[in-house]
Design a protein around this motif. Sequence first.
Motif, PDB file in Angstrom:
ATOM      1  N   ILE A   1     -25.012 -45.894 -44.890  1.00 35.63           N
ATOM      2  CA  ILE A   1     -23.669 -45.705 -45.462  1.00 35.63           C
ATOM      3  C   ILE A   1     -22.620 -46.315 -44.527  1.00 35.63           C
ATOM      4  N   ALA A   2     -22.791 -46.081 -43.239  1.00 36.88           N
ATOM      5  CA  ALA A   2     -21.846 -46.626 -42.259  1.00 36.88           C
ATOM      6  C   ALA A   2     -21.840 -48.149 -42.312  1.00 36.88           C
ATOM      7  N   ARG A   3     -23.014 -48.737 -42.413  1.00 38.65           N
ATOM      8  CA  ARG A   3     -23.114 -50.192 -42.464  1.00 38.65           C
ATOM      9  C   ARG A   3     -22.351 -50.750 -43.667  1.00 38.65           C
ATOM     10  N   LYS A   4     -22.448 -50.076 -44.801  1.00 41.72           N
ATOM     11  CA  LYS A   4     -21.766 -50.524 -46.022  1.00 41.72           C
ATOM     12  C   LYS A   4     -20.250 -50.369 -45.912  1.00 41.72           C
ATOM     13  N   ASN A   5     -19.790 -49.529 -44.994  1.00 47.13           N
ATOM     14  CA  ASN A   5     -18.357 -49.247 -44.874  1.00 47.13           C
ATOM     15  C   ASN A   5     -17.725 -49.787 -43.598  1.00 47.13           C
ATOM     16  N   CYS A   6     -18.462 -50.562 -42.838  1.00 48.81           N
ATOM     17  CA  CYS A   6     -17.932 -51.160 -41.608  1.00 48.81           C
ATOM     18  C   CYS A   6     -17.461 -52.579 -41.907  1.00 48.81           C
ATOM     19  N   SER A   7     -16.165 -52.793 -41.820  1.00 48.61           N
ATOM     20  CA  SER A   7     -15.601 -54.101 -42.168  1.00 48.61           C
ATOM     21  C   SER A   7     -16.112 -55.223 -41.259  1.00 48.61           C
ATOM     22  N   MET A   8     -16.373 -54.926 -40.005  1.00 48.88           N
ATOM     23  CA  MET A   8     -16.830 -55.970 -39.089  1.00 48.88           C
ATOM     24  C   MET A   8     -18.255 -56.408 -39.414  1.00 48.88           C
ATOM     25  N   VAL A   9     -19.136 -55.453 -39.677  1.00 48.47           N
ATOM     26  CA  VAL A   9     -20.507 -55.800 -40.064  1.00 48.47           C
ATOM     27  C   VAL A   9     -20.483 -56.581 -41.372  1.00 48.47           C
ATOM     28  N   ARG A  10     -19.703 -56.105 -42.330  1.00 47.99           N
ATOM     29  CA  ARG A  10     -19.636 -56.779 -43.631  1.00 47.99           C
ATOM     30  C   ARG A  10     -19.097 -58.204 -43.489  1.00 47.99           C
ATOM     31  N   SER A  11     -18.209 -58.425 -42.533  1.00 46.26           N
ATOM     32  CA  SER A  11     -17.609 -59.750 -42.340  1.00 46.26           C
ATOM     33  C   SER A  11     -18.601 -60.772 -41.806  1.00 46.26           C
ATOM     34  N   VAL A  12     -19.599 -60.315 -41.042  1.00 44.87           N
ATOM     35  CA  VAL A  12     -20.519 -61.265 -40.403  1.00 44.87           C
ATOM     36  C   VAL A  12     -21.954 -61.181 -40.916  1.00 44.87           C
ATOM     37  N   GLU A  13     -22.240 -60.262 -41.837  1.00 44.77           N
ATOM     38  CA  GLU A  13     -23.625 -60.006 -42.229  1.00 44.77           C
ATOM     39  C   GLU A  13     -24.344 -61.223 -42.815  1.00 44.77           C
ATOM     40  N   ASP A  14     -23.621 -62.194 -43.344  1.00 41.93           N
ATOM     41  CA  ASP A  14     -24.273 -63.390 -43.876  1.00 41.93           C
ATOM     42  C   ASP A  14     -24.526 -64.460 -42.817  1.00 41.93           C
ATOM     43  N   SER A  15     -23.981 -64.269 -41.618  1.00 46.43           N
ATOM     44  CA  SER A  15     -24.156 -65.283 -40.586  1.00 46.43           C
ATOM     45  C   SER A  15     -24.802 -64.756 -39.301  1.00 46.43           C
ATOM     46  N   ILE A  16     -24.743 -63.459 -39.068  1.00 44.01           N
ATOM     47  CA  ILE A  16     -25.352 -62.855 -37.879  1.00 44.01           C
ATOM     48  C   ILE A  16     -26.278 -61.736 -38.349  1.00 44.01           C
ATOM     49  N   GLU A  17     -27.521 -61.771 -37.882  1.00 43.02           N
ATOM     50  CA  GLU A  17     -28.454 -60.701 -38.225  1.00 43.02           C
ATOM     51  C   GLU A  17     -28.106 -59.466 -37.393  1.00 43.02           C
ATOM     52  N   ILE A  18     -27.859 -58.362 -38.071  1.00 41.27           N
ATOM     53  CA  ILE A  18     -27.544 -57.093 -37.407  1.00 41.27           C
ATOM     54  C   ILE A  18     -28.723 -56.153 -37.636  1.00 41.27           C
ATOM     55  N   VAL A  19     -29.347 -55.716 -36.545  1.00 41.56           N
ATOM     56  CA  VAL A  19     -30.480 -54.791 -36.622  1.00 41.56           C
ATOM     57  C   VAL A  19     -30.050 -53.486 -35.963  1.00 41.56           C
ATOM     58  N   GLU A  20     -30.099 -52.395 -36.720  1.00 45.18           N
ATOM     59  CA  GLU A  20     -29.684 -51.104 -36.200  1.00 45.18           C
ATOM     60  C   GLU A  20     -30.879 -50.154 -36.149  1.00 45.18           C
ATOM     61  N   THR A  21     -31.057 -49.529 -34.998  1.00 47.87           N
ATOM     62  CA  THR A  21     -32.110 -48.538 -34.812  1.00 47.87           C
ATOM     63  C   THR A  21     -31.494 -47.326 -34.138  1.00 47.87           C
ATOM     64  N   LEU A  22     -32.210 -46.212 -34.201  1.00 53.60           N
ATOM     65  CA  LEU A  22     -31.700 -45.030 -33.517  1.00 53.60           C
ATOM     66  C   LEU A  22     -32.846 -44.216 -32.956  1.00 53.60           C
ATOM     67  N   GLU A  23     -32.500 -43.417 -31.977  1.00 52.98           N
ATOM     68  CA  GLU A  23     -33.427 -42.423 -31.448  1.00 52.98           C
ATOM     69  C   GLU A  23     -32.643 -41.143 -31.240  1.00 52.98           C
ATOM     70  N   THR A  24     -33.349 -40.043 -31.350  1.00 50.27           N
ATOM     71  CA  THR A  24     -32.700 -38.747 -31.198  1.00 50.27           C
ATOM     72  C   THR A  24     -33.273 -38.001 -30.012  1.00 50.27           C
ATOM     73  N   ILE A  25     -32.423 -37.242 -29.386  1.00 50.03           N
ATOM     74  CA  ILE A  25     -32.814 -36.342 -28.311  1.00 50.03           C
ATOM     75  C   ILE A  25     -32.395 -34.954 -28.772  1.00 50.03           C
ATOM     76  N   GLN A  26     -33.371 -34.114 -29.045  1.00 52.43           N
ATOM     77  CA  GLN A  26     -33.106 -32.766 -29.545  1.00 52.43           C
ATOM     78  C   GLN A  26     -32.778 -31.832 -28.383  1.00 52.43           C
ATOM     79  N   ILE A  27     -31.726 -31.065 -28.549  1.00 52.16           N
ATOM     80  CA  ILE A  27     -31.424 -30.044 -27.560  1.00 52.16           C
ATOM     81  C   ILE A  27     -31.585 -28.691 -28.248  1.00 52.16           C
ATOM     82  N   SER A  28     -31.988 -27.718 -27.483  1.00 53.26           N
ATOM     83  CA  SER A  28     -32.163 -26.379 -28.060  1.00 53.26           C
ATOM     84  C   SER A  28     -31.103 -25.447 -27.494  1.00 53.26           C
ATOM     85  N   MET A  29     -30.887 -24.395 -28.210  1.00 54.72           N
ATOM     86  CA  MET A  29     -29.882 -23.446 -27.740  1.00 54.72           C
ATOM     87  C   MET A  29     -30.236 -22.061 -28.172  1.00 54.72           C
TER      88      MET A  29
END
Length: 130
Positions: free
Chosen positions: A102-130
């Motif tokens: 959703i963020a990618r679809k709503n980011c004007s900068m990514v949308r501006s360059v997506e046809d000329s620059i390959e953007i690869v997004e990954t994530l990792e999570t670190i779980q904290i307990s409480m």
Amino acid sequence: MQFQYKEAGVRVDLPYGMLDISSDEDYGYRPYQLMVASIVGCSTSVFMKILEKQRVNVEDFVVRTEVERNEAEADRIEKIRIHYVIKGKNLSDEKLYKNLEIARKNCSMVRSVEDSIEIVETLETIQISM
């Protein structure tokens, strides 16, 4: 915006402050650094707004990048890998990836360059307990 030529680059006075741009890091930010920073800054800001709206408990958020450039094409940016490291409670990778789309679809900068620059997004999570 109005830019003024200065030694080894240009300067622009923006509401937040003065910005010097140069191909020589001794005189200012390099154009490719500003391009990557704009893309990452926009993407991260939109992503965080989505997470805040959904009340996702984020304790820490770090973004790492890798940039591939093509020397044969004036050091053209070919690919930007954006890796989000999110620390928080009860994080769901599936939900985070959906929000990232959703963020990618709503980011004007990514949308501006997506046809000329390959953007690869990954994530990792670190779980904290409480």
